[in-house]
Design an enzyme around this catalytic site. Structure first.
Site, PDB file in Angstrom:
ATOM      1  N   GLY A 180       0.825  -1.200   0.000  1.00  0.00           N
ATOM      2  CA  GLY A 180       0.000   0.000   0.000  1.00  0.00           C
ATOM      3  C   GLY A 180       0.860   1.251   0.000  1.00  0.00           C
ATOM      4  N   CYS A 181       0.309   2.355   0.474  1.00  0.00           N
ATOM      5  CA  CYS A 181       0.997   3.648   0.483  1.00  0.00           C
ATOM      6  C   CYS A 181       2.385   3.513   1.091  1.00  0.00           C
ATOM      7  CB  CYS A 181       0.170   4.665   1.257  1.00  0.00           C
ATOM      8  SG  CYS A 181       0.964   6.275   1.370  1.00  0.00           S
ATOM      9  N   PHE A 182       3.400   3.818   0.303  1.00  0.00           N
ATOM     10  CA  PHE A 182       4.769   3.546   0.745  1.00  0.00           C
ATOM     11  C   PHE A 182       5.249   4.422   1.890  1.00  0.00           C
ATOM     12  CE2 PHE A 182       6.404   5.604  -3.521  1.00  0.00           C
ATOM     13  CZ  PHE A 182       5.926   6.851  -3.167  1.00  0.00           C
TER      14      PHE A 182
END
Length: 186
Positions: free
Chosen positions: A24-26
């Site tokens: 997901g969102c890094f």
């Protein structure tokens, strides 16, 4: 060899290894790994893009969903202090691997769950851990994590590196938190 923001070569200690994951969102993934493994073998962590077919993708192009890349984290670690298996077990505890192309409110193929292995030994460990995780931890949902060869890696733009350290009130995906699971079977 990796290059820093000013183009200078970064040399890692002999024997260090790479692990590349997408969860997901890094921003949140990097932040969690840096905190968890700060004094336990983490040498470096960079956010970037992997798994696509466009050369030198930008954040904007990856977010469009047209490049095929995932937002990812690549860590360099000391295998004498932390094992690849430990890094992957943490990966499965810190995000929801049962949602294809989604983490919490973040939707799109760039937010998929993936392990990108760098050699045959990593592939073997990734498949073993994934199989055990499915049977022992995430039995109520099908693990959708891809296990793929690491291909070309692209560092994300400089402003994404250490984003949550620089922006403590910045966005963190609500699905990024450490779940409490018993140890996996041997």
């Amino acid at each position: 060899m990796r290059f820093g923001p000013e183009g200078a070569a970064i040399n890692y200690p002999a024997g260090s290894q790479k692990a590349t994951i997408a969860a997901g969102c890094f921003w949140g993934v990097e932040h969690m790994y840096r905190r968890a493994f700060k004094d336990q073998g983490l040498i470096d962590a960079r956010v970037g893009y992997i798994g696509g077919d466009t050369k030198n993708p930008s954040y904007r192009s990856v977010c469009s969903g047209t490049t095929g890349h995932a937002e990812a984290l690549q860590v360099v670690f000391d295998p004498e202090k932390v094992s690849y298996r430990q890094l992957l077990e943490y990966f499965y505890k810190m995000h929801d691997p049962t949602t294809a192309n989604r983490q919490g409110p973040d939707v799109g193929s760039q937010y998929r769950s993936g392990i990108f292995f760098h050699d045959e030994e990593q592939e073997k460990i990734a498949k073993d851990v994934t199989e055990k995780v499915q049977k022992e931890w995430w039995k109520d949902g099908k693990v959708a994590t891809e296990v793929l060869p690491a291909g070309e890696w692209y560092d994300a733009e400089t402003y994404h590196q250490l984003y949550l350290d620089k922006n403590p009130g910045g966005y963190e995906c609500p699905s990024h938190f450490l779940r409490k699971f018993p140890p996996l079977s041997s």
